[in-house]
Design an enzyme around this catalytic site. Sequence first.
Site, mmCIF file in Angstrom:
data_model
loop_
_atom_site.group_PDB
_atom_site.id
_atom_site.type_symbol
_atom_site.label_atom_id
_atom_site.label_comp_id
_atom_site.label_asym_id
_atom_site.label_seq_id
_atom_site.Cartn_x
_atom_site.Cartn_y
_atom_site.Cartn_z
ATOM 1 N N ASP A 46 0.853 -1.194 0.000
ATOM 2 C CA ASP A 46 0.000 0.000 0.000
ATOM 3 C C ASP A 46 0.883 1.236 0.000
ATOM 4 O O ASP A 46 1.583 1.509 0.978
ATOM 5 C CB ASP A 46 -0.893 -0.031 1.247
ATOM 6 C CG ASP A 46 -1.875 1.117 1.275
ATOM 7 O OD1 ASP A 46 -1.450 2.243 1.622
ATOM 8 O OD2 ASP A 46 -3.057 0.910 0.965
ATOM 9 N N TYR B 21 4.225 9.864 -1.178
ATOM 10 C CA TYR B 21 5.211 9.303 -0.255
ATOM 11 C C TYR B 21 6.561 9.085 -0.933
ATOM 12 O O TYR B 21 7.576 8.899 -0.262
ATOM 13 C CB TYR B 21 4.736 7.953 0.298
ATOM 14 C CG TYR B 21 3.533 8.003 1.194
ATOM 15 C CD1 TYR B 21 3.094 9.193 1.761
ATOM 16 C CD2 TYR B 21 2.814 6.846 1.476
ATOM 17 C CE1 TYR B 21 1.973 9.228 2.573
ATOM 18 C CE2 TYR B 21 1.699 6.869 2.290
ATOM 19 C CZ TYR B 21 1.275 8.064 2.832
ATOM 20 O OH TYR B 21 0.172 8.081 3.630
ATOM 21 N N LYS C 294 -2.593 5.599 -4.236
ATOM 22 C CA LYS C 294 -3.630 6.567 -3.875
ATOM 23 C C LYS C 294 -3.515 7.872 -4.650
ATOM 24 O O LYS C 294 -2.433 8.284 -5.050
ATOM 25 C CB LYS C 294 -3.563 6.861 -2.372
ATOM 26 C CG LYS C 294 -3.709 5.647 -1.484
ATOM 27 C CD LYS C 294 -3.745 6.067 -0.023
ATOM 28 C CE LYS C 294 -3.799 4.864 0.897
ATOM 29 N NZ LYS C 294 -2.489 4.207 1.017
ATOM 30 N N HIS D 274 -7.269 9.461 -1.552
ATOM 31 C CA HIS D 274 -6.607 9.467 -0.239
ATOM 32 C C HIS D 274 -7.402 10.204 0.831
ATOM 33 O O HIS D 274 -7.478 9.762 1.979
ATOM 34 C CB HIS D 274 -5.221 10.091 -0.382
ATOM 35 C CG HIS D 274 -4.273 9.699 0.702
ATOM 36 N ND1 HIS D 274 -2.919 9.653 0.507
ATOM 37 C CD2 HIS D 274 -4.465 9.321 1.987
ATOM 38 C CE1 HIS D 274 -2.317 9.280 1.631
ATOM 39 N NE2 HIS D 274 -3.246 9.072 2.534
ATOM 40 N N SER E 3 -2.928 2.973 10.539
ATOM 41 C CA SER E 3 -2.626 3.259 11.950
ATOM 42 C C SER E 3 -3.188 2.184 12.887
ATOM 43 O O SER E 3 -3.836 2.497 13.893
ATOM 44 C CB SER E 3 -3.171 4.630 12.356
ATOM 45 O OG SER E 3 -2.686 5.013 13.633
ATOM 46 N N LEU F 218 -1.727 0.382 15.006
ATOM 47 C CA LEU F 218 -1.074 0.360 16.321
ATOM 48 C C LEU F 218 -0.974 1.757 16.932
ATOM 49 O O LEU F 218 -0.208 1.994 17.859
ATOM 50 C CB LEU F 218 0.323 -0.273 16.207
ATOM 51 C CG LEU F 218 0.353 -1.691 15.627
ATOM 52 C CD1 LEU F 218 1.783 -2.197 15.508
ATOM 53 C CD2 LEU F 218 -0.487 -2.642 16.469
ATOM 54 N N ASP G 24 -14.261 -8.536 24.914
ATOM 55 C CA ASP G 24 -15.069 -7.658 25.772
ATOM 56 C C ASP G 24 -14.190 -6.628 26.483
ATOM 57 O O ASP G 24 -14.559 -5.452 26.602
ATOM 58 C CB ASP G 24 -15.848 -8.476 26.798
ATOM 59 C CG ASP G 24 -16.973 -9.296 26.169
ATOM 60 O OD1 ASP G 24 -17.337 -9.003 25.010
ATOM 61 O OD2 ASP G 24 -17.460 -10.232 26.823
ATOM 62 N N ILE H 94 -11.326 -5.439 25.446
ATOM 63 C CA ILE H 94 -10.868 -4.470 24.451
ATOM 64 C C ILE H 94 -11.979 -3.479 24.118
ATOM 65 O O ILE H 94 -11.746 -2.270 24.004
ATOM 66 C CB ILE H 94 -10.375 -5.197 23.182
ATOM 67 C CG1 ILE H 94 -9.049 -5.922 23.481
ATOM 68 C CG2 ILE H 94 -10.201 -4.228 22.015
ATOM 69 C CD1 ILE H 94 -8.594 -6.863 22.387
ATOM 70 N N ILE I 249 -10.834 -0.036 26.916
ATOM 71 C CA ILE I 249 -9.809 0.803 26.284
ATOM 72 C C ILE I 249 -10.415 2.139 25.883
ATOM 73 O O ILE I 249 -11.380 2.180 25.116
ATOM 74 C CB ILE I 249 -9.197 0.090 25.060
ATOM 75 C CG1 ILE I 249 -8.457 -1.177 25.506
ATOM 76 C CG2 ILE I 249 -8.247 1.025 24.308
ATOM 77 C CD1 ILE I 249 -7.789 -1.941 24.400
ATOM 78 N N PRO I 250 -9.887 3.251 26.401
ATOM 79 C CA PRO I 250 -10.417 4.587 26.063
ATOM 80 C C PRO I 250 -10.348 4.837 24.556
ATOM 81 O O PRO I 250 -9.409 4.392 23.884
ATOM 82 C CB PRO I 250 -9.476 5.544 26.821
ATOM 83 C CG PRO I 250 -8.853 4.713 27.887
ATOM 84 C CD PRO I 250 -8.746 3.331 27.334
ATOM 85 N N ARG J 2 -10.126 7.356 21.318
ATOM 86 C CA ARG J 2 -9.677 8.687 20.895
ATOM 87 C C ARG J 2 -9.073 8.578 19.500
ATOM 88 O O ARG J 2 -8.234 7.727 19.252
ATOM 89 C CB ARG J 2 -8.629 9.235 21.866
ATOM 90 C CG ARG J 2 -8.110 10.626 21.516
ATOM 91 C CD ARG J 2 -7.150 11.113 22.604
ATOM 92 N NE ARG J 2 -6.582 12.404 22.297
ATOM 93 C CZ ARG J 2 -5.462 12.597 21.605
ATOM 94 N NH1 ARG J 2 -4.791 11.553 21.141
ATOM 95 N NH2 ARG J 2 -5.015 13.806 21.363
#
Length: 322
Positions: free
Chosen positions: A51, A56, A86, A119, A214, A216, A287, A289, A293-294, A296
């Site tokens: 990808d 880039y 893209k 993109h 993204s 991680l 469950d 996860i 997990i907050p 954002r």
Amino acid sequence: MCEVAVAEVVLNTGEGMPLIGMGGAASPLPPLDVLTSIFLEAVEAGYRHFDIVACYGSEEALSRAVTEALERGLVKSRGDIFITTKLWCTDAHPGLVLPALKKSLQRLGLEYVDLYIIHWPIRVKEGTEGWLDLKGKMLPFDIKGTWEAMEECSKLGLAKSIGVSNFGTKKLSQLLMHATIPPAVNQVEMNVGWQQEKLRAYCREKGIHVSVWSPLGANGASWGSLAIMESHVLKEIAIARGKTVAQVALRWIYEQGASVIVKSFNKERMKENLQILDWGLSQEDSDKIKLQIPQRRGLAGDMFIYKDGPYKSLDELWDGDA
């Protein structure tokens, strides 16, 4: 030859796409010969989906790597490699889409790409470099005309599948009102810390596959965070499963039915990121996860918000999806 056989998803075009892909973004980008070697190492490890994007600067390195992989017999034919590129924001205009793809194909040394993606639902003035200061450079985005040009790329056989990236539910709905070829993929930020339930449900209903950037939390990037890699919830699950935190985070995405674009140029982590297919999370793991997990968004998108621009609020940019 390759160490891992990666499962595929069949897109709404009937094309198969490997569920784990290798991303080509980096800042700064490694030298051409180094990046070519990295892509070759990825092929050797088992990656069959790459990808990239024109802005880039990684298309030439991938071209060289694919050529060498074929010469060395690492893959049998061009058809064994799934390549996504893209359309960048400077070319996100009906009259610029086809020329932009032709330039990408020239740099890649290919007759077609497997997937061509818009993109961002954003257009900026031609010649604009980067996205740190877009004040006065953002232009209205013609979603209907730009998608029609994407469809032309498909009809000409230059892209086997076409899709979008960073589109929310309202923009997808607007696109689908006019589309004769629906997007095969919507590539979005998604991870255990930004689970995108509303958008995933909408895409599932419309037959649009969700692909993930993204996965991680971009912990090594200027805009990311360590929230995922340092999550005590994930660490506990990883210890119990005998896996790494990254593998748990990637496995969760895989179990949601999404594909994932990973980006590690480290040879051992490349291999680890592929080793998420032959084991699973328990219901208790899932469950935890989901509930502990907050949530954002990692890339807020503030750089696209201007009082005199097309998007005057983050809600407008992201369609209020959460």
